[in-house]
Design a protein around this motif. Structure first.
Motif, PDB file in Angstrom:
ATOM      1  N   SER A  29       0.827  -1.211   0.000  1.00 32.67           N
ATOM      2  CA  SER A  29       0.000   0.000   0.000  1.00 32.67           C
ATOM      3  C   SER A  29       0.859   1.257   0.000  1.00 32.67           C
ATOM      4  CB  SER A  29      -0.900   0.005   1.243  1.00 32.67           C
ATOM      5  OG  SER A  29      -1.767  -1.089   1.237  1.00 32.67           O
ATOM      6  N   ARG A  30       0.192   2.373  -0.322  1.00 30.65           N
ATOM      7  CA  ARG A  30       0.802   3.710  -0.246  1.00 30.65           C
ATOM      8  C   ARG A  30       2.057   3.824  -1.108  1.00 30.65           C
ATOM      9  NH1 ARG A  30       1.475   5.189   5.856  1.00 30.65           N
ATOM     10  NH2 ARG A  30       2.099   2.995   6.030  1.00 30.65           N
ATOM     11  N   ASN A  31       1.906   3.367  -2.351  1.00 26.09           N
ATOM     12  CA  ASN A  31       2.963   3.496  -3.345  1.00 26.09           C
ATOM     13  C   ASN A  31       2.381   4.167  -4.587  1.00 26.09           C
ATOM     14  OD1 ASN A  31       5.380   2.051  -2.130  1.00 26.09           O
ATOM     15  ND2 ASN A  31       3.841   0.424  -1.927  1.00 26.09           N
ATOM     16  N   SER A  32       2.992   3.951  -5.725  1.00 27.88           N
ATOM     17  CA  SER A  32       2.482   4.499  -6.993  1.00 27.88           C
ATOM     18  C   SER A  32       2.410   3.408  -8.051  1.00 27.88           C
ATOM     19  CB  SER A  32       3.388   5.645  -7.469  1.00 27.88           C
ATOM     20  OG  SER A  32       3.385   6.719  -6.554  1.00 27.88           O
ATOM     21  N   LEU A  33       1.950   2.245  -7.638  1.00 26.04           N
ATOM     22  CA  LEU A  33       1.833   1.118  -8.554  1.00 26.04           C
ATOM     23  C   LEU A  33       0.726   1.354  -9.574  1.00 26.04           C
ATOM     24  CD1 LEU A  33       2.197  -1.784  -5.968  1.00 26.04           C
ATOM     25  CD2 LEU A  33       3.856  -1.151  -7.735  1.00 26.04           C
ATOM     26  N   THR A  34       0.980   0.945 -10.801  1.00 28.34           N
ATOM     27  CA  THR A  34       0.002   1.076 -11.882  1.00 28.34           C
ATOM     28  C   THR A  34      -0.328  -0.317 -12.418  1.00 28.34           C
ATOM     29  OG1 THR A  34       1.803   1.415 -13.467  1.00 28.34           O
ATOM     30  CG2 THR A  34       0.798   3.387 -12.498  1.00 28.34           C
ATOM     31  N   GLY A  35      -1.100  -0.359 -13.502  1.00 32.40           N
ATOM     32  CA  GLY A  35      -1.459  -1.645 -14.084  1.00 32.40           C
ATOM     33  C   GLY A  35      -2.583  -2.312 -13.316  1.00 32.40           C
ATOM     34  N   THR A  36      -2.770  -3.592 -13.578  1.00 30.44           N
ATOM     35  CA  THR A  36      -3.873  -4.340 -12.997  1.00 30.44           C
ATOM     36  C   THR A  36      -3.389  -5.296 -11.906  1.00 30.44           C
ATOM     37  OG1 THR A  36      -3.649  -6.059 -14.694  1.00 30.44           O
ATOM     38  CG2 THR A  36      -5.169  -4.243 -15.160  1.00 30.44           C
ATOM     39  N   ILE A  37      -4.334  -5.820 -11.148  1.00 37.51           N
ATOM     40  CA  ILE A  37      -4.030  -6.843 -10.146  1.00 37.51           C
ATOM     41  C   ILE A  37      -3.909  -8.175 -10.874  1.00 37.51           C
ATOM     42  CG2 ILE A  37      -4.837  -8.012  -8.069  1.00 37.51           C
ATOM     43  CD1 ILE A  37      -6.483  -5.455  -7.478  1.00 37.51           C
ATOM     44  N   PRO A  38      -2.779  -8.871 -10.762  1.00 35.48           N
ATOM     45  CA  PRO A  38      -2.595 -10.109 -11.528  1.00 35.48           C
ATOM     46  C   PRO A  38      -3.628 -11.182 -11.166  1.00 35.48           C
ATOM     47  CG  PRO A  38      -0.501  -9.352 -10.606  1.00 35.48           C
ATOM     48  CD  PRO A  38      -1.572  -8.527  -9.972  1.00 35.48           C
ATOM     49  N   THR A  39      -4.250 -11.737 -12.178  1.00 32.90           N
ATOM     50  CA  THR A  39      -5.195 -12.833 -11.931  1.00 32.90           C
ATOM     51  C   THR A  39      -4.478 -14.087 -11.460  1.00 32.90           C
ATOM     52  OG1 THR A  39      -5.088 -13.511 -14.251  1.00 32.90           O
ATOM     53  CG2 THR A  39      -6.817 -11.956 -13.648  1.00 32.90           C
ATOM     54  N   SER A  40      -3.183 -14.166 -11.733  1.00 34.36           N
ATOM     55  CA  SER A  40      -2.403 -15.336 -11.312  1.00 34.36           C
ATOM     56  C   SER A  40      -2.312 -15.456  -9.798  1.00 34.36           C
ATOM     57  CB  SER A  40      -0.986 -15.277 -11.896  1.00 34.36           C
ATOM     58  OG  SER A  40      -0.295 -14.126 -11.426  1.00 34.36           O
ATOM     59  N   MET A  41      -2.701 -14.422  -9.081  1.00 35.53           N
ATOM     60  CA  MET A  41      -2.643 -14.478  -7.616  1.00 35.53           C
ATOM     61  C   MET A  41      -3.555 -15.561  -7.043  1.00 35.53           C
ATOM     62  SD  MET A  41      -2.265 -10.438  -6.559  1.00 35.53           S
ATOM     63  CE  MET A  41      -2.216 -10.790  -4.807  1.00 35.53           C
ATOM     64  N   LYS A  42      -4.433 -16.109  -7.872  1.00 35.97           N
ATOM     65  CA  LYS A  42      -5.299 -17.201  -7.408  1.00 35.97           C
ATOM     66  C   LYS A  42      -4.491 -18.409  -6.964  1.00 35.97           C
ATOM     67  CE  LYS A  42      -5.843 -19.092 -12.075  1.00 35.97           C
ATOM     68  NZ  LYS A  42      -6.765 -19.308 -13.205  1.00 35.97           N
ATOM     69  N   GLN A  43      -3.244 -18.491  -7.423  1.00 41.43           N
ATOM     70  CA  GLN A  43      -2.380 -19.611  -7.043  1.00 41.43           C
ATOM     71  C   GLN A  43      -1.825 -19.465  -5.623  1.00 41.43           C
ATOM     72  OE1 GLN A  43       0.698 -20.353 -10.053  1.00 41.43           O
ATOM     73  NE2 GLN A  43      -0.587 -19.349 -11.569  1.00 41.43           N
ATOM     74  N   MET A  44      -1.964 -18.304  -5.039  1.00 37.85           N
ATOM     75  CA  MET A  44      -1.364 -18.031  -3.726  1.00 37.85           C
ATOM     76  C   MET A  44      -2.340 -18.437  -2.628  1.00 37.85           C
ATOM     77  SD  MET A  44       0.232 -14.362  -4.926  1.00 37.85           S
ATOM     78  CE  MET A  44       1.436 -14.125  -3.614  1.00 37.85           C
ATOM     79  N   GLN A  45      -2.494 -19.729  -2.476  1.00 32.98           N
ATOM     80  CA  GLN A  45      -3.557 -20.292  -1.652  1.00 32.98           C
ATOM     81  C   GLN A  45      -3.378 -20.071  -0.151  1.00 32.98           C
ATOM     82  OE1 GLN A  45      -6.462 -22.470  -3.060  1.00 32.98           O
ATOM     83  NE2 GLN A  45      -5.868 -20.795  -4.416  1.00 32.98           N
ATOM     84  N   GLU A  46      -2.223 -19.605   0.274  1.00 34.82           N
ATOM     85  CA  GLU A  46      -1.992 -19.357   1.695  1.00 34.82           C
ATOM     86  C   GLU A  46      -2.273 -17.907   2.099  1.00 34.82           C
ATOM     87  OE1 GLU A  46      -1.241 -21.820   3.865  1.00 34.82           O
ATOM     88  OE2 GLU A  46      -1.474 -23.140   2.128  1.00 34.82           O
ATOM     89  N   LEU A  47      -2.582 -17.056   1.146  1.00 37.67           N
ATOM     90  CA  LEU A  47      -2.788 -15.642   1.450  1.00 37.67           C
ATOM     91  C   LEU A  47      -3.961 -15.434   2.407  1.00 37.67           C
ATOM     92  CD1 LEU A  47      -2.244 -13.702  -1.909  1.00 37.67           C
ATOM     93  CD2 LEU A  47      -1.012 -13.336   0.238  1.00 37.67           C
ATOM     94  N   THR A  48      -3.694 -14.672   3.464  1.00 37.80           N
ATOM     95  CA  THR A  48      -4.746 -14.265   4.393  1.00 37.80           C
ATOM     96  C   THR A  48      -4.969 -12.755   4.359  1.00 37.80           C
ATOM     97  OG1 THR A  48      -3.218 -13.983   6.260  1.00 37.80           O
ATOM     98  CG2 THR A  48      -4.173 -16.175   5.947  1.00 37.80           C
TER      99      THR A  48
END
Length: 230
Positions: free
Chosen positions: A127-146
């Motif tokens: 957070s609180r940066n200047s990131l652009t682009g989209t949220i990667p759909t590949s993040m679905k593979q990160m099954q441990e994310l809370t």
């Protein structure tokens, strides 16, 4: 042969390794020719090699060379678990797999799809940066994310349906971006996470029609825990 397939998915091709300015080329060149750790390429070291490469791609994709406020020991000869300085890699597990990343560090550029190969990651704070682009759909593979915190950036596109496939996700902060679209009862985040009380917090931008010059998300009642209007 181990690293190239990681960047050859989600519409990417081997062409990303043919141009010296791509984050993938820079990361591969660093880990092959400049990294003083000199990881031996064996089956036993594959997990370590992939993790180190992915974190290097993340560095080059988000302006690490020119824009990061602090280098945080990134791309040093030490193990990735030691790449921290008031942020960075905050925690690894007993097998030295990264489980917590915090980067409030003037990040620019985009979130690379390769991040999904950090498959033991539990907390992602960018957070609180200047990131652009989209949220990667590949993040679905990160099954441990809370925990995912990407608020206060310049992200565009929609809230990926694929985030609703994260079975352990409890906190999702996406407000103060330029995301649009609709998050309703049919969206997997609402249907599979919010309605089952799995997802405890989700924040999005719902600015109202008087600010139509900005992107806006229409969030159905009961889906978002907080709608930002500004």
């Amino acid at each position: 042969q181990i690293l190239q397939p990681i960047s050859n998915s989600d519409g990417y091709s081997y062409q990303v390794f043919m141009h010296v300015d791509t984050p993938q080329f820079k990361a591969l060149n660093w880990i092959s020719n400049l990294d003083l750790m000199r990881i031996e390429i064996t089956n036993n070291n594959k997990q370590h090699l992939v993790q180190r490469y992915v974190l290097a791609v993340l560095y080059y994709s988000t302006g690490g060379e020119s824009d990061w406020a602090r280098q945080m020991n990134w791309l040093s000869s030490s193990h990735e678990c030691d790449w921290n300085d008031d942020g960075g890699i905050r925690e690894c597990d007993d097998e030295k797999r990264v489980v917590d990343i915090a980067l409030f560090n003037n990040l620019t550029g985009t979130i690379p799809h390769e991040i999904s190969h950090l498959d033991q990651l539990k907390k992602l704070y960018m957070s609180r940066n200047s990131l652009t682009g989209t949220i990667p759909t590949s993040m679905k593979q990160m099954q441990e994310l809370t925990y995912i915190s990407l608020n206060d950036n310049k992200l565009v596109g929609t809230v990926p349906l694929e985030l609703g496939m994260l079975p352990k996700l409890k906190y999702l902060y996406l407000h103060k971006n330029d995301l649009g679209g609709t998050v309703n009862s049919d969206h997997p985040i609402c249907k599979d996470l919010r309605r089952t009380n799995q997802l405890l917090a989700m924040t999005l931008d719902c600015r109202g029609i008087h600010r139509v010059v900005f992107a806006e998300i229409i969030c159905e009642e009961g889906c978002c825990t907080k709608c930002y209007r500004f």
